[in-house]
Motif scaffolding. Structure first.
Motif, PDB file in Angstrom:
ATOM      1  N   UNK A   1     -14.376   1.169   3.395  1.00 35.56           N
ATOM      2  CA  UNK A   1     -15.006   2.282   4.094  1.00 35.56           C
ATOM      3  C   UNK A   1     -15.097   2.019   5.588  1.00 35.56           C
ATOM      4  N   UNK A   2     -15.189   3.119   6.321  1.00 39.94           N
ATOM      5  CA  UNK A   2     -15.537   3.055   7.733  1.00 39.94           C
ATOM      6  C   UNK A   2     -16.950   3.596   7.872  1.00 39.94           C
ATOM      7  N   UNK A   3     -17.843   2.739   8.344  1.00 36.69           N
ATOM      8  CA  UNK A   3     -19.248   3.124   8.380  1.00 36.69           C
ATOM      9  C   UNK A   3     -19.965   2.632   7.141  1.00 36.69           C
ATOM     10  N   UNK A   4     -20.736   3.527   6.486  1.00 35.53           N
ATOM     11  CA  UNK A   4     -21.597   3.126   5.375  1.00 35.53           C
ATOM     12  C   UNK A   4     -21.126   3.664   4.023  1.00 35.53           C
ATOM     13  N   UNK A   5     -19.850   3.979   3.903  1.00 35.84           N
ATOM     14  CA  UNK A   5     -19.288   4.488   2.649  1.00 35.84           C
ATOM     15  C   UNK A   5     -19.905   5.816   2.241  1.00 35.84           C
ATOM     16  N   UNK A   6     -20.183   6.661   3.255  1.00 40.21           N
ATOM     17  CA  UNK A   6     -20.639   8.013   2.967  1.00 40.21           C
ATOM     18  C   UNK A   6     -19.500   8.862   2.419  1.00 40.21           C
ATOM     19  N   UNK A   7     -19.772  10.121   2.182  1.00 43.68           N
ATOM     20  CA  UNK A   7     -18.791  10.987   1.531  1.00 43.68           C
ATOM     21  C   UNK A   7     -17.479  11.064   2.292  1.00 43.68           C
ATOM     22  N   UNK A   8     -17.549  11.122   3.606  1.00 41.79           N
ATOM     23  CA  UNK A   8     -16.350  11.244   4.433  1.00 41.79           C
ATOM     24  C   UNK A   8     -15.944   9.908   5.064  1.00 41.79           C
ATOM     25  N   UNK A   9     -16.528   8.830   4.607  1.00 40.24           N
ATOM     26  CA  UNK A   9     -16.262   7.535   5.232  1.00 40.24           C
ATOM     27  C   UNK A   9     -15.447   6.596   4.343  1.00 40.24           C
ATOM     28  N   UNK A  10     -15.134   7.006   3.112  1.00 46.60           N
ATOM     29  CA  UNK A  10     -14.373   6.161   2.194  1.00 46.60           C
ATOM     30  C   UNK A  10     -12.887   6.275   2.534  1.00 46.60           C
ATOM     31  N   UNK A  11     -12.298   5.158   2.906  1.00 46.13           N
ATOM     32  CA  UNK A  11     -10.875   5.129   3.233  1.00 46.13           C
ATOM     33  C   UNK A  11     -10.018   4.923   1.986  1.00 46.13           C
ATOM     34  N   UNK A  12     -10.509   4.087   1.065  1.00 42.99           N
ATOM     35  CA  UNK A  12      -9.754   3.790  -0.145  1.00 42.99           C
ATOM     36  C   UNK A  12     -10.720   3.357  -1.242  1.00 42.99           C
ATOM     37  N   UNK A  13     -10.510   3.881  -2.423  1.00 37.96           N
ATOM     38  CA  UNK A  13     -11.362   3.567  -3.578  1.00 37.96           C
ATOM     39  C   UNK A  13     -10.467   3.420  -4.808  1.00 37.96           C
ATOM     40  N   UNK A  14     -10.688   2.355  -5.595  1.00 39.67           N
ATOM     41  CA  UNK A  14      -9.828   2.146  -6.756  1.00 39.67           C
ATOM     42  C   UNK A  14     -10.511   1.283  -7.810  1.00 39.67           C
ATOM     43  N   UNK A  15     -10.089   1.454  -9.050  1.00 42.91           N
ATOM     44  CA  UNK A  15     -10.480   0.561 -10.139  1.00 42.91           C
ATOM     45  C   UNK A  15      -9.421  -0.511 -10.387  1.00 42.91           C
ATOM     46  N   UNK A  16      -8.276  -0.346  -9.785  1.00 37.68           N
ATOM     47  CA  UNK A  16      -7.177  -1.279  -9.997  1.00 37.68           C
ATOM     48  C   UNK A  16      -7.324  -2.511  -9.106  1.00 37.68           C
ATOM     49  N   UNK A  17      -6.426  -3.472  -9.346  1.00 37.22           N
ATOM     50  CA  UNK A  17      -6.468  -4.685  -8.538  1.00 37.22           C
ATOM     51  C   UNK A  17      -5.632  -4.574  -7.271  1.00 37.22           C
ATOM     52  N   UNK A  18      -4.803  -3.569  -7.184  1.00 42.75           N
ATOM     53  CA  UNK A  18      -4.030  -3.314  -5.971  1.00 42.75           C
ATOM     54  C   UNK A  18      -3.874  -1.817  -5.808  1.00 42.75           C
ATOM     55  N   UNK A  19      -4.113  -1.342  -4.586  1.00 41.13           N
ATOM     56  CA  UNK A  19      -3.955   0.081  -4.293  1.00 41.13           C
ATOM     57  C   UNK A  19      -3.712   0.240  -2.807  1.00 41.13           C
ATOM     58  N   UNK A  20      -3.007   1.297  -2.442  1.00 41.50           N
ATOM     59  CA  UNK A  20      -2.746   1.570  -1.037  1.00 41.50           C
ATOM     60  C   UNK A  20      -2.697   3.077  -0.809  1.00 41.50           C
TER      61      UNK A  20
END
Length: 332
Positions: free
Chosen positions: A164-183
């Motif tokens: 995240x950029x910032x505090x992981x707010x709604x519009x601050x999540x850059x990437x989210x995953x359950x996997x071990x690798x994601x882009x």
């Protein structure tokens, strides 16, 4: 841990704190941290020749080419063993540096011409974050166009990984995953556990931003949200400046401008080489012109002397007649 068939590669990621190796099955990406050690293991059919290369295995890219079961060359090493009933080649890089990041190949075969290769990528993090002390907030100064990879160490394991950029707010999540690798776009997440027993000992979340711009400057966090319990996170800050602006004040530019070394005159005054050569040329020109002037004067004098001599041969030279004889000629 479930055993995959022999054509699937797996990785050993060395523990960055205590040096113990952990085994994980994953994509052909292996993460490490500057100063740490990294080992990647691959299943191969039985063979005699073992190779490790940077990029394609040709020319100067070859790091190791051996028939030994265990071989070391500088910071690189290979070991051919039987792991869970399958022949395995493990390749290691010690004391990681940022330039170690990139594409690699390793292979095993009965002869150099029959080697079968596996390709993998090494990603090197510039730092490993293991706390959130505001007084020790990690700052990274980067140039535009460069990349940054940071490792975030966590005790819990499993669950979702956030970048995240910032505090992981709604519009601050850059990437989210359950996997071990994601882009996604310019962002990447990689997770590597630090225990064979379903990562019970925690793990490391690696986050990467590529092609940095000045607008990327700010505070970021990587977070691991386990299935039970409160999420943990690590903070860091990036300051991105334009490469051209930085180079204007860099020592390298200053040194490139002053490439000419000064020479000292006999008086001890330092002059640039170009100025010294110009002075020498001027002195030579003055000497040549002075010599020409003296030569012209000598030629003129010789010419005048010749004219006087011819005049005496054709008539009387008054300067050569005695004064007494002139007097007598005048009054007689």
């Amino acid at each position: 841990m479930k055993v995959h068939h022999t054509l699937i590669c797996f990785f050993f990621l060395s523990a960055l704190q205590d040096g113990n190796a952990e085994v994980i099955f994953n994509n052909n990406i292996s993460f490490g941290v500057v100063g740490g050690n990294l080992t990647a293991g691959f299943s191969f059919p039985a063979g005699t020749w073992k190779m490790l290369c940077r990029g394609e295995c040709k020319g100067g890219n070859i790091l190791i080419n051996t028939t030994d079961e265990k071989h070391q060359s500088h910071r690189y090493s290979t070991e051919y063993t039987i792991v869970q009933y399958a022949p395995t080649l493990s390749v290691s890089i010690t004391q990681l540096i940022m330039s170690d990041a990139g594409q690699y190949s390793c292979g095993v075969g009965e002869s150099p011409s029959s080697v079968s290769y596996r390709q993998f990528e090494v990603v090197v993090a510039e730092a490993l974050l293991d706390g959130n002390d505001p007084a020790q907030l990690k700052h990274f100064n980067k140039e535009t166009g460069s990349s940054l990879t940071v490792g975030c160490s966590f005790n819990p394991s499993g669950g979702q990984k956030f970048f995240c950029r910032g505090e992981c707010g709604e519009d601050e999540v850059l990437l989210q995953t359950d996997d071990e690798d994601a882009s996604k776009d310019r962002y990447r997440i990689g997770f590597r556990g630090t225990s064979e027993e379903t990562y019970g000992g925690g793990g490391i979340v690696y986050v990467t931003i590529t092609q940095l711009t000045e607008s990327d400057s700010g505070q970021y966090r990587c977070s691991l949200n386990p299935s039970s319990g409160q999420a943990s996170f690590r903070l860091f800050e990036i300051n991105v400046t334009d490469a051209v602006v930085q180079s204007a004040f860099s020592p390298s530019l200053t040194s490139s401008v002053t490439t000419e070394q000064p020479e000292k005159t006999p008086e001890g005054v330092s002059l640039p080489v170009g100025l010294t050569v110009a002075v020498i040329i001027i002195i030579i020109i003055i000497i040549v012109l002075s010599s020409l002037a003296v030569l012209i004067i000598c030629i003129k004098r010789k010419s005048n002397r010749g004219l006087r001599t011819r005049g005496n041969s054709e008539g009387t030279n008054m300067e050569d007649v005695p004064l007494r004889e002139l007097y007598s000629r005048f009054y007689t």
